[in-house]
Design a protein around this motif. Structure first.
Motif, mmCIF file in Angstrom:
data_model
loop_
_atom_site.group_PDB
_atom_site.id
_atom_site.type_symbol
_atom_site.label_atom_id
_atom_site.label_comp_id
_atom_site.label_asym_id
_atom_site.label_seq_id
_atom_site.Cartn_x
_atom_site.Cartn_y
_atom_site.Cartn_z
ATOM 1 N N ASP A 169 11.887 26.832 4.137
ATOM 2 C CA ASP A 169 11.222 25.693 3.489
ATOM 3 C C ASP A 169 9.702 25.778 3.577
ATOM 4 N N HIS A 170 9.186 26.852 4.124
ATOM 5 C CA HIS A 170 7.749 26.944 4.405
ATOM 6 C C HIS A 170 6.867 26.707 3.170
ATOM 7 N N GLY A 171 7.392 27.095 2.008
ATOM 8 C CA GLY A 171 6.601 26.976 0.782
ATOM 9 C C GLY A 171 6.226 25.547 0.440
ATOM 10 N N TYR A 172 6.933 24.566 0.992
ATOM 11 C CA TYR A 172 6.629 23.173 0.617
ATOM 12 C C TYR A 172 5.295 22.712 1.186
ATOM 13 N N ILE A 173 4.768 23.462 2.157
ATOM 14 C CA ILE A 173 3.401 23.167 2.629
ATOM 15 C C ILE A 173 2.483 24.389 2.528
ATOM 16 N N GLY A 200 11.794 29.039 15.155
ATOM 17 C CA GLY A 200 11.375 30.347 15.643
ATOM 18 C C GLY A 200 9.877 30.431 15.892
ATOM 19 N N GLY A 201 9.092 29.755 15.025
ATOM 20 C CA GLY A 201 7.645 29.867 15.124
ATOM 21 C C GLY A 201 7.155 31.161 14.513
ATOM 22 N N LYS A 202 5.901 31.490 14.830
ATOM 23 C CA LYS A 202 5.305 32.657 14.169
ATOM 24 C C LYS A 202 6.017 33.952 14.563
ATOM 25 N N ASP A 218 16.911 27.289 14.248
ATOM 26 C CA ASP A 218 16.563 27.050 12.845
ATOM 27 C C ASP A 218 15.379 27.971 12.611
ATOM 28 N N MET A 219 15.660 29.191 12.247
ATOM 29 C CA MET A 219 14.666 30.262 12.326
ATOM 30 C C MET A 219 14.290 30.767 10.938
ATOM 31 N N GLY A 220 13.009 30.966 10.761
ATOM 32 C CA GLY A 220 12.527 31.453 9.475
ATOM 33 C C GLY A 220 11.819 32.789 9.590
ATOM 34 N N ARG A 221 10.523 32.722 9.963
ATOM 35 C CA ARG A 221 9.673 33.924 9.901
ATOM 36 C C ARG A 221 10.196 35.068 10.750
ATOM 37 N N ASN A 222 10.804 34.757 11.899
ATOM 38 C CA ASN A 222 11.304 35.854 12.731
ATOM 39 C C ASN A 222 12.520 36.534 12.120
HETATM 40 C C1 R5P Z 1 8.001 24.898 8.557
HETATM 41 O O1 R5P Z 1 7.347 24.644 7.605
HETATM 42 C C2 R5P Z 1 9.396 24.565 8.622
HETATM 43 O O2 R5P Z 1 9.712 23.349 9.180
HETATM 44 C C3 R5P Z 1 10.249 25.644 9.194
HETATM 45 O O3 R5P Z 1 11.543 25.339 8.798
HETATM 46 C C4 R5P Z 1 10.257 25.800 10.682
HETATM 47 O O4 R5P Z 1 8.974 25.947 11.196
HETATM 48 C C5 R5P Z 1 11.150 26.962 11.129
HETATM 49 O O5 R5P Z 1 10.674 28.148 10.654
HETATM 50 P P1 R5P Z 1 9.998 29.211 11.613
HETATM 51 O O6 R5P Z 1 11.109 29.813 12.429
HETATM 52 O O7 R5P Z 1 9.364 30.199 10.700
HETATM 53 O O8 R5P Z 1 9.021 28.503 12.488
#
Ligand code: R5P
Length: 295
Positions: free
Chosen positions: A57-61, A227-229, A252-256
């Motif tokens: 969902d990162h694209g929403y910001i 996950g964070g950066k 709930d992991m995205g970038r990693n």
């Molecule tokens: C950030 O805009 C969202 O809330 C992401 O869903 C959240 O930060 C999790 O993604 P990441 O693992 O990349 O931090």
């Protein structure tokens, strides 16, 4: 009309079989009605009690951030390795095939873009409960800014989503957003996660921190970690392993995942930690196997 002629007289009331237990596997969520529990059972695997949520969902910001330029290309192939897809309705309906079997956690707040200096100044409802139902969402995710200028507004938005979610049996994920001025301390996450749970969030997303087991213990509903950066893969797996060992019910992991050299390998390795009790080292082997099998 039912055909009465073919009916047989009832003959077996299974008097020796006890009625089903009404207990529910997810912490603090036994009070919900059947629909809510059914959705929770799609969000969290009833066998492990845990979940792998893929956040995109990162694209929403942030707009088209690294790895999310083409969600149809990078994210859609990963759906098979995850339980839950967390995204906006715009991205999901345009880029994810409706044939997927994942539970959907719909990002349902709008928040400040990266151009705004302090994102914690406020937000609002980005998708209402009717939109969530049309998206067949199993949950909605609400960003909250405990300690930020937008605290009251974001909590009002959360509470109204909880009210609406309870009307329709749709659980709410409370997201502890860490703004510019907020330190990622144990004390902060103890406070923020507890507030969101007390206000009715069915599960809470936060970051991993020192003494995470205390954060889990004091939160009356399940916690999942973001996950964070991007970290080196072995470190991200170690963080996931520690979080699960400390009582987190998933990630709930995205970038990693999507910024990894091998996103499919990371998604599968994370799932081993979350659902099968793999250590970080064992899961890293899984990651390496998938990486090398891809040439
Ligand atoms: C950030 O805009 C969202 O809330 C992401 O869903 C959240 O930060 C999790 O993604 P990441 O693992 O990349 O931090």
């Amino acid at each position: 009309m039912a055909d009465a002629i073919g009916n047989k007289a009832a003959h077996d009331y299974h008097l020796d079989v006890p009625a089903p237990e009404q207990g529910f596997f997810a912490k603090g969520l036994g009070h919900g009605d059947w629909g809510a529990k059914n959705r929770l059972s799609r969000l969290f695997n009833p066998k492990s009690g845990n979940t792998v949520m893929l956040a995109f969902d990162h694209g929403y910001i942030m707009g088209s951030t690294a790895g999310l330029e083409r969600i149809d290309v990078t994210i859609a192939p990963l759906c098979q390795y995850t339980d839950v897809l967390m995204g906006t309705r715009g991205a999901i309906r345009a880029c994810i095939p409706p044939t997927v079997h994942n539970a959907i956690c719909l990002r349902a707040t709008h928040d400040a873009s990266v151009l705004i200096d302090d994102m914690s100044t406020g937000n609002g409802l980005g998708a209402d409960m009717e939109a969530a139902i049309r998206m067949n969402a199993a949950a909605v995710a609400m960003q909250c800014f405990i300690g930020g200028a937008g605290e009251a507004q974001s909590l009002e938005t959360l509470c109204r989503a909880v009210d609406a979610g309870e009307r329709y049996g749709i659980p709410v994920l409370g997201v502890t957003a860490v703004g510019k001025e907020m330190a990622r301390t144990t004390e902060y996450f103890l406070l923020a996660t507890r507030i969101l749970a007390e206000l009715g969030a069915s599960f809470v997303k936060t970051y991993y921190c020192d003494h995470f087991e205390k954060v889990v213990s004091a939160c009356p509903v399940p916690i999942v970690i973001a996950g964070g950066k991007k970290l080196p893969e072995a470190e991200a797996l170690e963080m996931a392993y520690r979080a699960i060992s400390d009582g987190a019910r998933g990630v709930d992991m995205g970038r990693n995942i999507f910024q990894s050299e091998c996103p499919a390998g990371m998604a599968q390795a994370i799932a081993k930690v979350v659902h099968e009790g793999y250590t970080a080292a064992q899961a890293y082997e899984v990651y390496q196997e998938v990486l090398h099998s891809q040439g």
